[in-house]
Every structure is written in structure tokens, then in C-alpha cells.
Scaffold this active site. Structure first.
Site, PDB file in Angstrom:
ATOM      1  N   ASP A 112       0.882  -1.171   0.000  1.00  0.00           N
ATOM      2  CA  ASP A 112       0.000   0.000   0.000  1.00  0.00           C
ATOM      3  C   ASP A 112       0.918   1.218   0.000  1.00  0.00           C
ATOM      4  O   ASP A 112       1.394   1.639   1.059  1.00  0.00           O
ATOM      5  CB  ASP A 112      -0.908  -0.007   1.230  1.00  0.00           C
ATOM      6  CG  ASP A 112      -1.776   1.238   1.318  1.00  0.00           C
ATOM      7  OD1 ASP A 112      -2.265   1.694   0.269  1.00  0.00           O
ATOM      8  OD2 ASP A 112      -1.960   1.761   2.436  1.00  0.00           O
ATOM      9  N   GLU A 129      -1.322  -1.571  -4.757  1.00  0.00           N
ATOM     10  CA  GLU A 129      -2.534  -0.777  -4.933  1.00  0.00           C
ATOM     11  C   GLU A 129      -2.291   0.329  -5.953  1.00  0.00           C
ATOM     12  O   GLU A 129      -1.270   1.010  -5.922  1.00  0.00           O
ATOM     13  CB  GLU A 129      -2.967  -0.175  -3.594  1.00  0.00           C
ATOM     14  CG  GLU A 129      -4.297   0.534  -3.674  1.00  0.00           C
ATOM     15  CD  GLU A 129      -4.815   0.970  -2.312  1.00  0.00           C
ATOM     16  OE1 GLU A 129      -5.334   2.087  -2.228  1.00  0.00           O
ATOM     17  OE2 GLU A 129      -4.690   0.185  -1.352  1.00  0.00           O
ATOM     18  N   ASP A 188      -2.260   1.137   7.430  1.00  0.00           N
ATOM     19  CA  ASP A 188      -1.477   0.978   6.200  1.00  0.00           C
ATOM     20  C   ASP A 188      -1.060  -0.478   5.992  1.00  0.00           C
ATOM     21  O   ASP A 188      -1.071  -0.976   4.862  1.00  0.00           O
ATOM     22  CB  ASP A 188      -0.238   1.881   6.232  1.00  0.00           C
ATOM     23  CG  ASP A 188      -0.606   3.343   6.319  1.00  0.00           C
ATOM     24  OD1 ASP A 188      -1.228   3.846   5.366  1.00  0.00           O
ATOM     25  OD2 ASP A 188      -0.290   3.979   7.343  1.00  0.00           O
TER      26      ASP A 188
END
Length: 167
Positions: free
Chosen positions: A11, A71, A143
Site C-alpha cells: 500500500d 494498490e 497501512d
């Protein structure tokens, strides 16, 4: 029993880059590790990107993933922020490529849909489901939860991509 596939989820972020490693064996998912890369705030943009690049490269060397899920960056109301986020994403993806790790990209909506069942889930809902799907993961920052969610999404989609030779 099938050979486990190790997947690293990322991420990306300039301040906080979440990461998570899982193994998939058939339909079973097992938590391996997770954390957050926090570049020092006093670093320049180039130094932060270098920090992310080095840290992700070290994760790839240490955990030896077969594949990675990253992502995608959404362009929102603040294009400048999206550009910076894209640079962090690029640093992470370049590190994975340099380590020889196949990378699949997933939209945030696709990740949420894979993990929570709805593409509009908030971060707390994602974290809740990640902790249910990977009970040995324990406590984690948002996160890291997002990164593990990305790895879970990759686990759901990579078998199909591997059959097609895309991963």
C-alpha cells in the site's frame, strides 16, 4: 496439497508505505509478516523515494515472494498528491521488478470488494476483515492492513493470471 505461493502486498505512500506478506496454499491463506515503511520526515522527496525503494527491495529479498500486489493510485481532487503517491508507488514497483518479483496492480475498489465484499468499505472495515481472514496477524496499523488486503486480493486473482501467464 498444493505448493504455497508467497505474496507481498504493498500500500504505497510517501509518509507510510504499508506492506504485508501472506502464503496461499489452495484456498487457505496464512499470515507471514506485516509492517509499515516510515521514511524520516526530514528527508527530501528523492531521499524518501530512495528509502522506499531500498526498503521494498529488502522486503523482497528477505521474504522471497513469488508475486506482489500493489494498490493503484487514484487521481482525486488533489492531482499534486496523486502525483506524489504515484512516485512512491513507482519506487516500490521498481524495487520489486529489480528483485525479479512479478507485480499485479489492483484498484482500491477491487481490493475492498475482494476482502470486505463491497468496493466502498472504509479503512476500519478493511482492517476488521483482514484480521478475521488472517487471525494470526494480530494488531496492525491501517497501512499494513491495506497492504495485507492487497495481498489477499492478489491471492484471489493471481491463480487466474498465472494460468494466463500474466503474473
Amino acid at each position: 496439497m498444493s505448493t504455497p505461493i508467497r505474496i507481498l502486498g504493498i500500500d504505497p505512500g510517501l509518509r507510510h508505505t504499508g506492506w504485508g506478506v501472506i502464503e496461499q496454499s489452495g484456498a487457505r491463506l496464512v499470515h507471514i509478516a506485516h509492517g509499515v515503511i516510515d521514511p524520516p520526515t526530514d528527508l527530501s522527496m528523492a531521499e524518501r523515494l530512495g528509502h522506499i525503494f531500498e526498503a521494498v527491495g529488502e522486503l523482497a529479498r528477505h521474504h522471497a515472494p513469488h508475486a506482489a500486489g500493489v494498490e493503484e493510485t487514484l487521481v482525486n481532487a488533489n492531482p499534486r498528491s496523486a502525483l506524489k503517491l504515484g512516485q512512491a508507488r513507482g519506487a516500490a514497483m521498481a524495487a520489486l521488478a529489480m528483485a525479479g518479483v512479478s507485480v499485479a496492480e489492483f484498484a482500491p475498489r477491487q481490493i475492498k470488494l475482494s476482502v470486505v465484499g463491497t468496493g466502498t468499505a472504509d479503512k476500519d472495515q478493511v482492517k476488521f476483515m483482514v484480521q478475521r481472514l488472517l487471525p494470526r496477524a494480530g494488531e496492525m496499523k491501517l497501512d499494513a492492513a491495506d497492504a495485507l488486503a492487497c495481498a489477499i486480493c492478489a491471492a484471489h486473482h493471481l491463480p487466474l493470471q498465472m494460468k494466463r501467464g500474466a503474473a
